[in-house]
Scaffold this active site. Structure first.
Site, PDB file in Angstrom:
ATOM      1  N   SER A 127       0.856  -1.196   0.000  1.00  0.00           N
ATOM      2  CA  SER A 127       0.000   0.000   0.000  1.00  0.00           C
ATOM      3  C   SER A 127       0.879   1.228   0.000  1.00  0.00           C
ATOM      4  CB  SER A 127      -0.875   0.016   1.252  1.00  0.00           C
ATOM      5  OG  SER A 127      -1.551   1.249   1.369  1.00  0.00           O
ATOM      6  N   TYR A 140      -1.728  -0.758  10.369  1.00  0.00           N
ATOM      7  CA  TYR A 140      -1.796  -1.038   8.934  1.00  0.00           C
ATOM      8  C   TYR A 140      -0.545  -0.507   8.220  1.00  0.00           C
ATOM      9  CZ  TYR A 140      -3.518  -1.112   4.123  1.00  0.00           C
ATOM     10  OH  TYR A 140      -3.656  -1.350   2.776  1.00  0.00           O
TER      11      TYR A 140
HETATM   12  N1  LIG Z   1      -8.897  -0.815  -0.717  1.00  0.00           N
HETATM   13  C1  LIG Z   1      -7.921   0.054  -0.646  1.00  0.00           C
HETATM   14  O1  LIG Z   1      -8.153   1.291  -0.638  1.00  0.00           O
HETATM   15  C2  LIG Z   1      -6.484  -0.403  -0.614  1.00  0.00           C
HETATM   16  C3  LIG Z   1      -5.482   0.555  -0.761  1.00  0.00           C
HETATM   17  C4  LIG Z   1      -4.156   0.146  -0.753  1.00  0.00           C
HETATM   18  C5  LIG Z   1      -3.837  -1.174  -0.593  1.00  0.00           C
HETATM   19  N2  LIG Z   1      -4.833  -2.084  -0.438  1.00  0.00           N
HETATM   20  C6  LIG Z   1      -4.421  -3.485  -0.273  1.00  0.00           C
HETATM   21  O2  LIG Z   1      -4.856  -4.191  -1.415  1.00  0.00           O
HETATM   22  C7  LIG Z   1      -5.166  -5.543  -1.065  1.00  0.00           C
HETATM   23  C8  LIG Z   1      -6.581  -5.849  -1.516  1.00  0.00           C
HETATM   24  O3  LIG Z   1      -7.446  -4.945  -0.858  1.00  0.00           O
HETATM   25  P1  LIG Z   1      -9.011  -4.926  -1.134  1.00  0.00           P
HETATM   26  O4  LIG Z   1      -9.450  -3.526  -0.929  1.00  0.00           O
HETATM   27  O5  LIG Z   1      -9.305  -5.646  -2.382  1.00  0.00           O
HETATM   28  O6  LIG Z   1      -9.506  -5.757   0.148  1.00  0.00           O
HETATM   29  P2  LIG Z   1     -10.903  -6.461   0.439  1.00  0.00           P
HETATM   30  O7  LIG Z   1     -11.924  -6.123  -0.574  1.00  0.00           O
HETATM   31  O8  LIG Z   1     -11.198  -6.179   1.879  1.00  0.00           O
HETATM   32  O9  LIG Z   1     -10.514  -8.002   0.268  1.00  0.00           O
HETATM   33  C9  LIG Z   1      -9.562  -8.582   1.115  1.00  0.00           C
HETATM   34  C10 LIG Z   1      -9.385 -10.031   0.739  1.00  0.00           C
HETATM   35  O10 LIG Z   1      -8.422 -10.612   1.608  1.00  0.00           O
HETATM   36  C11 LIG Z   1      -8.946 -11.842   2.103  1.00  0.00           C
HETATM   37  N3  LIG Z   1      -8.384 -12.120   3.410  1.00  0.00           N
HETATM   38  C12 LIG Z   1      -8.396 -11.331   4.519  1.00  0.00           C
HETATM   39  N4  LIG Z   1      -7.807 -11.941   5.539  1.00  0.00           N
HETATM   40  C13 LIG Z   1      -7.405 -13.163   5.074  1.00  0.00           C
HETATM   41  C14 LIG Z   1      -6.745 -14.268   5.661  1.00  0.00           C
HETATM   42  N5  LIG Z   1      -6.359 -14.269   6.956  1.00  0.00           N
HETATM   43  N6  LIG Z   1      -6.488 -15.363   4.894  1.00  0.00           N
HETATM   44  C15 LIG Z   1      -6.870 -15.393   3.595  1.00  0.00           C
HETATM   45  N7  LIG Z   1      -7.495 -14.384   2.979  1.00  0.00           N
HETATM   46  C16 LIG Z   1      -7.771 -13.285   3.721  1.00  0.00           C
HETATM   47  C17 LIG Z   1     -10.464 -11.601   2.168  1.00  0.00           C
HETATM   48  O11 LIG Z   1     -11.192 -12.810   2.099  1.00  0.00           O
HETATM   49  P3  LIG Z   1     -11.834 -13.580   3.337  1.00  0.00           P
HETATM   50  O12 LIG Z   1     -12.420 -12.537   4.245  1.00  0.00           O
HETATM   51  O13 LIG Z   1     -12.843 -14.472   2.680  1.00  0.00           O
HETATM   52  O14 LIG Z   1     -10.706 -14.319   3.945  1.00  0.00           O
HETATM   53  C18 LIG Z   1     -10.679 -10.830   0.871  1.00  0.00           C
HETATM   54  O15 LIG Z   1     -10.788 -11.726  -0.205  1.00  0.00           O
HETATM   55  C19 LIG Z   1      -4.961  -5.631   0.453  1.00  0.00           C
HETATM   56  O16 LIG Z   1      -3.681  -6.140   0.717  1.00  0.00           O
HETATM   57  C20 LIG Z   1      -5.065  -4.192   0.902  1.00  0.00           C
HETATM   58  O17 LIG Z   1      -4.346  -3.956   2.096  1.00  0.00           O
HETATM   59  C21 LIG Z   1      -6.150  -1.744  -0.453  1.00  0.00           C
END
Ligand SMILES: NC(=O)c1ccc[n+]([C@@H]2O[C@H](COP(=O)([O-])OP(=O)(O)OC[C@H]3O[C@@H](n4cnc5c(N)ncnc54)[C@H](OP(=O)(O)O)[C@@H]3O)[C@@H](O)[C@H]2O)c1
Length: 265
Positions: A127, A140
């Site tokens: 991130s 985070y």
């Molecule tokens: N959204 C943003 O603004 C943003 C910005 C910068 C970076 N990111 C990063 O980008 C990545 C994707 O983010 P996103 O926004 O797509 O997140 P999201 O929609 O909340 O999805 C997160 C995914 O991670 C899985 N997950 C969480 N804990 C887990 C565990 N212990 N074991 C296996 N799977 C797990 C969840 O599935 P289950 O709950 O089914 O396990 C879900 O499929 C993350 O690393 C996040 O930190 C996001």
């Protein structure tokens, strides 16, 4: 030969967009998350990245079924909000456990197989928050900063192998991540934090809701995994977000703190 790819975080957001995209482009795709997934062309592989043993079993299943693993695109991760002084430690620990130790577990489970691929690719999603401390998101930010330096170390360790690793650091993405993460209730906090916490947390939620489309980030990851030579990291986001990762390193500390502080005050 069909390349075999593991996408983590496949039940939501970026991973959910990326896994079927790769399946449609001819890869054999396994989609991992704690919840099972039902995505076109994607083989569901439920596992928790914080559980090293079950992770190894899941990866062993891929090898038993296909005999190979060519790329791992690690999108699984969680966020969370609260001040260092008062956020329940178990909540902060869970963020580190998932984002850092989960990535560590995934590396240990998959690198032995990825190294055997003629063109192994390991893409870890960090991130922009890993480049700087953001108020009330300390766990985070720390987890993503740790992931970044781990990736830096790993890249040098992998020198001379067929495997290339990189980190993709996105800015805000419009996914469910804010809705599903732990955000400490403002009324539980000391009054010294309450107003600033509410403002920062509301601002973060609004930024995420107006963030990039997950499909766009998935396309960027696809392009990155297909580059011949991977850079140490790629920042994906709007101009100001990309610039912030440079400014946070090059501006004198107090100047950068004032710039960021103005954004959050
Ligand atoms: N959204 C943003 O603004 C943003 C910005 C910068 C970076 N990111 C990063 O980008 C990545 C994707 O983010 P996103 O926004 O797509 O997140 P999201 O929609 O909340 O999805 C997160 C995914 O991670 C899985 N997950 C969480 N804990 C887990 C565990 N212990 N074991 C296996 N799977 C797990 C969840 O599935 P289950 O709950 O089914 O396990 C879900 O499929 C993350 O690393 C996040 O930190 C996001």
């Amino acid at each position: 030969m069909t390349e075999v790819v593991l996408v983590t975080g496949a039940s939501s957001g970026v991973g959910e967009a990326l896994a079927p995209l790769l399946a449609a482009r001819g890869y054999r795709v396994y989609g991992m998350s704690r919840r099972a997934v039902d995505l076109k062309g994607v083989i569901s592989l439920p596992a928790d990245v914080t559980d090293a043993r079950s992770l190894v079993q899941s990866v062993d299943r891929i090898i038993a079924e296909t005999g190979r693993l060519d790329a791992v695109l690690h999108c699984a991760g969680i966020g969370g909000a609260g001040p260092v002084e008062q956020m329940p430690t178990e909540r902060a620990r869970q963020i580190m456990e998932t984002n850092f130790w989960g990535s560590w577990n995934l590396c240990q489970a998959t690198i032995p197989h990825l190294r055997k691929s003629p063109r192994g690719r390991l893409v870890l999603v960090g991130s922009i928050a890993g480049f700087m401390g953001i108020p009330f998101r300390s766990a985070y930010c720390a987890s993503k900063a740790a992931l970044k330096t781990m990736t830096d170390s790993l890249r040098m360790e992998l020198k001379g192998t067929n495997l290339q690793a990189t980190m993709v650091a996105p800015g805000d993405i419009a996914t469910n991540s804010i809705a599903t993460q732990y955000r400490q209730p403002a009324e539980d906090l000391d009054p010294v934090y309450q107003a600033r916490y509410r403002k920062a947390d509301d601002g973060m939620a609004a930024n995420v809701n107006h963030g990039m489309d997950a499909g766009y980030v998935a396309e960027e990851i696809y392009k990155i995994m297909n580059k011949d030579t991977l850079d140490p990291y790629y920042v994906v986001g709007e101009f100001l977000q990309r610039a912030s990762t440079v400014a946070s390193r090059w501006l004198p500390g107090r100047v950068w703190e004032r710039v960021l502080g103005r954004y959050y005050s």
